[in-house]
Design an enzyme around this catalytic site. Sequence first.
Site, PDB file in Angstrom:
ATOM      1  N   TYR A  71       0.330  -1.620  -0.204  1.00  0.00           N
ATOM      2  CA  TYR A  71       0.433   0.108   0.237  1.00  0.00           C
ATOM      3  C   TYR A  71       1.050   1.194  -0.254  1.00  0.00           C
ATOM      4  O   TYR A  71       1.713   1.137   1.190  1.00  0.00           O
ATOM      5  CB  TYR A  71      -0.746  -0.156   1.135  1.00  0.00           C
ATOM      6  CG  TYR A  71      -1.619   1.314   1.393  1.00  0.00           C
ATOM      7  CD1 TYR A  71      -2.972   1.625   0.439  1.00  0.00           C
ATOM      8  CD2 TYR A  71      -1.979   2.161   2.219  1.00  0.00           C
ATOM      9  CE1 TYR A  71      -3.091   2.414   0.824  1.00  0.00           C
ATOM     10  CE2 TYR A  71      -2.814   2.845   2.697  1.00  0.00           C
ATOM     11  CZ  TYR A  71      -3.298   3.625   1.781  1.00  0.00           C
ATOM     12  OH  TYR A  71      -4.053   4.722   2.052  1.00  0.00           O
ATOM     13  N   ASP A  88       9.611   2.676   0.431  1.00  0.00           N
ATOM     14  CA  ASP A  88       8.466   3.195   0.832  1.00  0.00           C
ATOM     15  C   ASP A  88       8.743   3.486   2.065  1.00  0.00           C
ATOM     16  O   ASP A  88       7.978   2.183   2.704  1.00  0.00           O
ATOM     17  CB  ASP A  88       7.296   3.071   0.479  1.00  0.00           C
ATOM     18  CG  ASP A  88       6.187   3.538   0.700  1.00  0.00           C
ATOM     19  OD1 ASP A  88       6.233   4.120   2.083  1.00  0.00           O
ATOM     20  OD2 ASP A  88       4.512   3.407   0.456  1.00  0.00           O
ATOM     21  N   LYS A 119       4.203   8.748   8.594  1.00  0.00           N
ATOM     22  CA  LYS A 119       3.946   8.101   9.780  1.00  0.00           C
ATOM     23  C   LYS A 119       4.667   8.967  10.940  1.00  0.00           C
ATOM     24  O   LYS A 119       4.380   9.524  11.858  1.00  0.00           O
ATOM     25  CB  LYS A 119       3.684   6.672  10.426  1.00  0.00           C
ATOM     26  CG  LYS A 119       2.526   6.566   9.234  1.00  0.00           C
ATOM     27  CD  LYS A 119       1.807   5.136   9.324  1.00  0.00           C
ATOM     28  CE  LYS A 119       0.634   4.697   7.968  1.00  0.00           C
ATOM     29  NZ  LYS A 119       0.531   4.247   7.132  1.00  0.00           N
TER      30      LYS A 119
HETATM   31  C1  LIG Z   1       0.032   4.542   5.458  1.00  0.00           C
HETATM   32  C2  LIG Z   1       0.589   4.192   4.664  1.00  0.00           C
HETATM   33  C3  LIG Z   1       0.742   5.265   3.118  1.00  0.00           C
HETATM   34  C4  LIG Z   1      -0.006   6.621   2.980  1.00  0.00           C
HETATM   35  O1  LIG Z   1      -0.057   7.721   4.388  1.00  0.00           O
HETATM   36  P1  LIG Z   1      -0.580   8.748   4.028  1.00  0.00           P
HETATM   37  O2  LIG Z   1      -0.660   9.016   5.399  1.00  0.00           O
HETATM   38  O3  LIG Z   1      -1.840   7.468   5.004  1.00  0.00           O
HETATM   39  O4  LIG Z   1      -1.905   8.921   3.798  1.00  0.00           O
HETATM   40  C5  LIG Z   1       1.607   4.766   2.549  1.00  0.00           C
HETATM   41  N1  LIG Z   1       2.153   3.899   2.515  1.00  0.00           N
HETATM   42  C6  LIG Z   1       2.560   3.357   3.219  1.00  0.00           C
HETATM   43  C7  LIG Z   1       3.867   2.010   2.987  1.00  0.00           C
HETATM   44  C8  LIG Z   1       1.779   3.138   4.393  1.00  0.00           C
HETATM   45  O5  LIG Z   1       1.844   2.325   5.665  1.00  0.00           O
END
Ligand SMILES: *Cc1c(COP(=O)(O)O)cnc(C)c1O
Length: 419
Positions: free
Chosen positions: A141, A234, A262
């Site tokens: 994701y 990511d 995060k």
């Molecule tokens: C949570 C998440 C995102 C998106 O971040 P948001 O602040 O919710 O937009 C992107 N990549 C990963 C791996 C994530 O866990």
Amino acid sequence: MDSKALYAKALTLMPGGVNSPLRACRYVNAEPVFIDRAKGARMWDVEGREYIDYVLSWGPMILGHQDPAVTEAAHRAVDKGSSYGAPCLGEITLAEEISRLVPSMEMMRMVSSGTEATMSALRLARGFTGRSKFVKFIGNYHGHADSFLAAAGSAAATVPGTPGVPEEIVRHTLLAHYNDLDAVRAHFAASGSEIACVIVEPAAGNMGLVLPADGFLEGLRDLCTEHGALLIFDEVITGFRLAPGGAQERFGIKPDLTTLGKIIGGGFPVGCYGGSRTIMEHMAPVGGVFQAGTLSGNPVAMAAGLATLKRLGECDYPALEARTLAFARELAAIMESKGQAVTLNAIASAFTMYFSQGPVTNMIESGKCDSKAYATFWQQMLAQGIYLAPAGFECAFTSFAHTDEDFATTLDAARKVRF
Ligand SMILES: *Cc1c(COP(=O)(O)O)cnc(C)c1O
């Protein structure tokens, strides 16, 4: 008003009563509890019930809620004004600290969410290489930008297809299963000169926790280098969780671009993407690739983020990992003693206990977990004051605020679960 009444009202104002789909708790056949406050490893709902929190706002609260240093830094920043739309010192100090901890990020851009970070990193990779296609892994994701909504993990995995995303857009998104290097090799063999980048969660956290197989990340690194494509890690979840320098420190692989989110916001909305000066200077106003943001580099978020990273510098990561692994293993053993097949994937302060016979190395295997058994487990744990992710395909997180007593209380609750 109690949670039930609040949820009924929320349903009239927001689709599904929530501002992010998983919070609706549909995958555990339940209604959400409404949270009133949180401190340390605990949260309290509007009815005053106390919970030990293993969601931690889906990852950011690695110090626990209301860490005194973070709260104080945020208060101090608010007292100086909450947004300027002009450069401020906090942007530099946070960027310097991130660059020190994650040396591959020589330069970076602050944005307001992980979604913005990955969306901008993809645009930069395309702008830098002049190519359109990219490789993404099924069950990973990367936020909710259109290009990534093809076989995405987390809540997006539960949306049938992706209405609203034109086929023309995801046509450039090449898919492969996680840990399947041969599939990535095949994409490069077929269209190597058109692939701008490979984006990967270096340890996947959105189909439950799935670790990279030996050689997987190295293989991606080599393929990207060989074909002139960029490798994007990511690290929105793994950054500052797998190690102070993220997954790239832990696994010893250097990506071309990194996305963060995060934890770097310390509970405030922040995202960040960065890499070498050569690549990053393709961004406007130096280069032609565009990205902007009214609240980017927000002084309150920068202060909270910096305070978080400073505090993390004093924290014992190996100790938390050892305690988390021991706790997770005991939890799994308790479930097995009740006749449940479980598979435990764990690293650092994150784990997923899948209700299935393992191993779980990709989305197909993750999807085999028994969601009914997880729902039963989740409901009975919540009733005993243990707050877990409301879906079997998410991570449980621990924080530096979780005590051995918190873990013991959680294990006692698990012993009382009846299937
Ligand atoms: C949570 C998440 C995102 C998106 O971040 P948001 O602040 O919710 O937009 C992107 N990549 C990963 C791996 C994530 O866990």
